[in-house]
Motif scaffolding. Structure first.
Motif, short mmCIF file in Angstrom:
data_model
loop_
_atom_site.label_atom_id
_atom_site.label_comp_id
_atom_site.label_asym_id
_atom_site.label_seq_id
_atom_site.Cartn_x
_atom_site.Cartn_y
_atom_site.Cartn_z
N VAL A 1 -10.40 -28.57 17.61
CA VAL A 1 -10.15 -28.92 19.00
C VAL A 1 -9.44 -27.73 19.62
O VAL A 1 -8.36 -27.33 19.16
CB VAL A 1 -9.29 -30.20 19.10
CG1 VAL A 1 -9.01 -30.54 20.55
CG2 VAL A 1 -9.97 -31.35 18.37
N ILE A 2 -10.06 -27.13 20.64
CA ILE A 2 -9.56 -25.85 21.15
C ILE A 2 -9.35 -25.83 22.66
O ILE A 2 -9.95 -26.60 23.41
CB ILE A 2 -10.50 -24.68 20.76
CG1 ILE A 2 -11.89 -24.89 21.34
CG2 ILE A 2 -10.54 -24.49 19.27
CD1 ILE A 2 -12.81 -23.70 21.17
N TYR A 3 -8.49 -24.90 23.07
CA TYR A 3 -8.28 -24.56 24.48
C TYR A 3 -8.44 -23.05 24.59
O TYR A 3 -8.09 -22.31 23.67
CB TYR A 3 -6.87 -24.95 24.93
CG TYR A 3 -6.66 -26.43 25.12
CD1 TYR A 3 -6.60 -26.98 26.40
CD2 TYR A 3 -6.52 -27.28 24.04
CE1 TYR A 3 -6.39 -28.33 26.59
CE2 TYR A 3 -6.32 -28.64 24.21
CZ TYR A 3 -6.25 -29.16 25.49
OH TYR A 3 -6.05 -30.50 25.68
N ARG A 4 -8.96 -22.60 25.75
CA ARG A 4 -9.13 -21.17 26.00
C ARG A 4 -8.24 -20.76 27.17
O ARG A 4 -8.11 -21.48 28.16
CB ARG A 4 -10.59 -20.85 26.32
CG ARG A 4 -10.83 -19.36 26.46
CD ARG A 4 -12.28 -19.04 26.60
NE ARG A 4 -12.48 -17.60 26.74
CZ ARG A 4 -13.64 -17.03 26.98
NH1 ARG A 4 -14.74 -17.77 27.06
NH2 ARG A 4 -13.72 -15.72 27.10
N LEU A 5 -7.66 -19.58 27.05
CA LEU A 5 -6.78 -19.07 28.09
C LEU A 5 -7.58 -18.51 29.26
O LEU A 5 -8.55 -17.78 29.06
CB LEU A 5 -5.87 -17.98 27.51
CG LEU A 5 -4.73 -17.50 28.38
CD1 LEU A 5 -3.75 -18.64 28.69
CD2 LEU A 5 -3.99 -16.35 27.72
N GLY A 6 -7.19 -18.89 30.47
CA GLY A 6 -7.84 -18.39 31.68
C GLY A 6 -6.82 -18.12 32.76
O GLY A 6 -5.67 -18.56 32.68
N LYS A 7 -7.27 -17.37 33.78
CA LYS A 7 -6.40 -17.05 34.92
C LYS A 7 -7.06 -17.49 36.22
O LYS A 7 -8.27 -17.31 36.40
CB LYS A 7 -6.13 -15.55 34.99
CG LYS A 7 -5.28 -15.02 33.86
CD LYS A 7 -5.01 -13.54 34.02
CE LYS A 7 -4.18 -13.03 32.85
NZ LYS A 7 -3.92 -11.59 32.96
N ASP A 8 -6.24 -18.04 37.12
CA ASP A 8 -6.78 -18.42 38.43
C ASP A 8 -6.78 -17.20 39.37
O ASP A 8 -6.43 -16.08 38.96
CB ASP A 8 -6.01 -19.61 39.01
CG ASP A 8 -4.57 -19.29 39.42
OD1 ASP A 8 -4.17 -18.10 39.42
OD2 ASP A 8 -3.84 -20.24 39.75
N LYS A 9 -7.15 -17.41 40.62
CA LYS A 9 -7.26 -16.29 41.57
C LYS A 9 -5.94 -15.59 41.84
O LYS A 9 -5.91 -14.44 42.28
CB LYS A 9 -7.87 -16.77 42.89
CG LYS A 9 -7.04 -17.77 43.63
CD LYS A 9 -7.71 -18.23 44.90
CE LYS A 9 -6.84 -19.26 45.61
NZ LYS A 9 -7.47 -19.74 46.82
N ASN A 10 -4.82 -16.27 41.54
CA ASN A 10 -3.50 -15.67 41.73
C ASN A 10 -2.96 -15.03 40.45
O ASN A 10 -1.82 -14.57 40.42
CB ASN A 10 -2.51 -16.73 42.23
CG ASN A 10 -2.91 -17.27 43.59
OD1 ASN A 10 -3.27 -16.51 44.48
ND2 ASN A 10 -2.88 -18.58 43.72
N GLY A 11 -3.77 -15.03 39.39
CA GLY A 11 -3.36 -14.43 38.12
C GLY A 11 -2.49 -15.34 37.26
O GLY A 11 -1.96 -14.90 36.24
N ILE A 12 -2.37 -16.60 37.66
CA ILE A 12 -1.57 -17.55 36.87
C ILE A 12 -2.41 -18.04 35.70
O ILE A 12 -3.58 -18.40 35.85
CB ILE A 12 -1.11 -18.74 37.74
CG1 ILE A 12 -0.21 -18.21 38.87
CG2 ILE A 12 -0.38 -19.78 36.90
CD1 ILE A 12 0.17 -19.24 39.90
N GLU A 13 -1.80 -18.02 34.51
CA GLU A 13 -2.51 -18.41 33.29
C GLU A 13 -2.46 -19.91 33.06
O GLU A 13 -1.44 -20.56 33.32
CB GLU A 13 -1.90 -17.70 32.07
CG GLU A 13 -2.11 -16.20 32.09
CD GLU A 13 -1.53 -15.52 30.87
OE1 GLU A 13 -2.15 -14.57 30.38
OE2 GLU A 13 -0.44 -15.94 30.41
#
Length: 108
Positions: A36-48
């Motif tokens: 069961v996994i989660y992947r790290l991403g960033k929104d348009k403001n660079g918030i992870e």
């Protein structure tokens, strides 16, 4: 801790996963069938944010580690992910025995 977010808000994904749980085909066996996994991403403001992904089999996780992705253990706590240890792979003999052990190879 980094919060859990929604995939619709993510503009860029990182090569970083966290395993928060595993499934096994047999309760008497330590081999993992799915993670069961989660992947790290960033929104348009660079918030992870951590984004929930489809469960993946062990082979997929090993392939990502071999491609130099960061894979760690973790735990979901209050809408965020608490990071644990790095995940690595190793070769091992499937049964203990005396005939040609890997641990003694390359040491002559």
């Amino acid at each position: 801790m980094i919060s859990i977010g929604k995939s619709s808000n993510i503009e860029k994904y990182e090569d970083s996963l966290v395993i928060v749980d595993v499934e096994r085909d047999n309760s008497n066996d330590n081999r993992i069938s799915k993670c069961v996994i989660y992947r790290l991403g960033k929104d348009k403001n660079g918030i992870e944010y951590w984004i929930k992904c489809n469960d993946e089999n062990q082979e997929k996780i090993v392939n990502l580690i071999n491609k130099k992705w960061t894979v760690r253990t973790g735990c979901v706590k209050s809408g965020a992910i608490d990071i644990g240890a790095d995940v690595e792979t190793e070769l091992r003999v499937s049964e203990n025995g005396d005939k040609y052990p890997l641990s003694k190879m390359g040491r002559s």
